[in-house]
Enzyme design. Structure first.
Site, PDB file in Angstrom:
ATOM      1  N   SER A 103       0.923  -1.283   0.044  1.00  0.00           N
ATOM      2  CA  SER A 103      -0.109   0.132   0.032  1.00  0.00           C
ATOM      3  C   SER A 103       0.805   1.183  -0.103  1.00  0.00           C
ATOM      4  O   SER A 103       1.944   1.348   0.458  1.00  0.00           O
ATOM      5  CB  SER A 103      -0.905  -0.106   1.299  1.00  0.00           C
ATOM      6  OG  SER A 103      -1.696  -1.279   1.309  1.00  0.00           O
TER       7      SER A 103
HETATM    8  N1  SAH Z   1      -0.494  -5.221   3.883  1.00  0.00           N
HETATM    9  C1  SAH Z   1       0.180  -5.413   2.728  1.00  0.00           C
HETATM   10  C2  SAH Z   1      -0.299  -5.012   1.595  1.00  0.00           C
HETATM   11  C3  SAH Z   1      -1.532  -6.139   1.350  1.00  0.00           C
HETATM   12  S1  SAH Z   1      -2.234  -6.294  -0.430  1.00  0.00           S
HETATM   13  C4  SAH Z   1       1.584  -4.737   3.107  1.00  0.00           C
HETATM   14  O1  SAH Z   1       1.867  -3.908   3.770  1.00  0.00           O
HETATM   15  O2  SAH Z   1       2.359  -4.887   1.787  1.00  0.00           O
HETATM   16  C5  SAH Z   1      -3.387  -7.424  -0.028  1.00  0.00           C
HETATM   17  C6  SAH Z   1      -2.835  -8.879   0.229  1.00  0.00           C
HETATM   18  O3  SAH Z   1      -4.016  -9.585   0.766  1.00  0.00           O
HETATM   19  C7  SAH Z   1      -2.215  -9.662  -0.995  1.00  0.00           C
HETATM   20  O4  SAH Z   1      -0.779  -9.977  -0.779  1.00  0.00           O
HETATM   21  C8  SAH Z   1      -3.155 -10.695  -1.264  1.00  0.00           C
HETATM   22  O5  SAH Z   1      -2.633 -11.677  -1.592  1.00  0.00           O
HETATM   23  C9  SAH Z   1      -3.620 -10.964   0.273  1.00  0.00           C
HETATM   24  N2  SAH Z   1      -5.167 -11.582   0.692  1.00  0.00           N
HETATM   25  C10 SAH Z   1      -6.322 -11.328  -0.435  1.00  0.00           C
HETATM   26  N3  SAH Z   1      -7.183 -12.097  -0.003  1.00  0.00           N
HETATM   27  C11 SAH Z   1      -6.696 -12.913   1.073  1.00  0.00           C
HETATM   28  C12 SAH Z   1      -7.335 -13.749   2.145  1.00  0.00           C
HETATM   29  N4  SAH Z   1      -8.767 -14.124   2.028  1.00  0.00           N
HETATM   30  N5  SAH Z   1      -6.527 -14.123   3.281  1.00  0.00           N
HETATM   31  C13 SAH Z   1      -5.258 -13.813   3.448  1.00  0.00           C
HETATM   32  N6  SAH Z   1      -4.763 -12.844   2.612  1.00  0.00           N
HETATM   33  C14 SAH Z   1      -5.246 -12.347   1.473  1.00  0.00           C
END
Ligand code: SAH
Length: 219
Positions: A66
């Protein structure tokens, strides 16, 4: 100190001043943590100073880290206290989890992609952070075995607020989650007021990659 380190320090300081303070981030603890934490460690594939650019950036598996402002805002809204046990859904690069850990919390972070979980663990180790446990799975229904949580941060976009996440909040704890259609969402804060009452507020538009799973979008 080398030129490279100088450039990175300048980029980090500019991020704090121009992106975070200027847009209204007021929590000094969040600002202090982000002023210290090396974001470049979490995005090793981009030139180090660019890690501080004012945007989300691609990581592996089609996902993103993000934008710094969004990490700061989510951290501020979570209102982390030292000693809190926080659940994050969507580990990605591990950066948001690292910020929460540096605020004094113990973090469990769930990631759906094995490869991302593995690299996030490396980034966290490289940053010297040991209070984050990264687990692989579908976090869209939370982690009932660890509940109640002192805070839950969902860093992927959900079509609605999954009921299990409300239920897993301790009284007084907050859930911060982007909710809405795939192209743009509203950042929503749900605070548990009692065993049976939750209070919601909307904190402005955000864009996240989709939450995929039982409580999210179909894969
Ligand atoms: N917090 C992260 C950015 C997240 S991007 C950072 O600081 O870099 C969103 C993430 O959520 C992605 O890696 C994606 O694979 C994950 N994601 C999506 N659906 C999910 C689920 N149901 N359970 C766990 N992770 C999930």
């Amino acid at each position: 100190m080398g030129d490279r380190d100088d450039r990175i320090d300048r980029a980090r300081a500019a991020m704090i001043a121009d992106q975070l303070r200027r847009r209204g981030i007021r929590d000094e603890r969040v600002l202090a943590v982000m002023a210290e934490l090396p974001r470049e460690v979490f995005v090793p594939d981009v030139p180090a100073a660019s890690a501080y650019d004012d945007r989300a950036q691609p990581i592996d598996s089609g996902q993103t880290i993000s934008q710094p402002y969004v990490v700061a805002r989510m951290s501020e809204l979570l209102a982390v206290e030292p000693g809190d046990r926080i659940l994050e859904v969507g580990t990605g690069s591990g950066y948001q989890a690292a910020v929460i850990a540096r605020l004094g919390a113990t973090v469990r972070s769930i990631e759906r992609w094995e490869a991302l979980a593995a690299s996030a663990r490396e980034h966290l180790r490289a940053a010297g952070i040991s209070d984050v446990e990264v687990v692989v799975g579908d976090g869209s229904a939370g982690a009932p075995e660890g509940a109640p949580w002192d805070g839950i941060a969902v860093t992927a976009a959900a079509p609605g607020i999954p009921d299990p996440l409300r239920e897993q909040l301790a009284v007084g704890a907050r859930l911060v989650i982007p909710v809405g259609p795939r192209n743009v969402q509203e950042l929503v804060v749900v605070e548990r007021r009692s065993a049976t009452e939750w209070q919601e507020s909307s904190e402005g538009p955000v864009v996240f990659v989709p939450l995929v799973g039982e409580g999210g979008w179909p894969g």
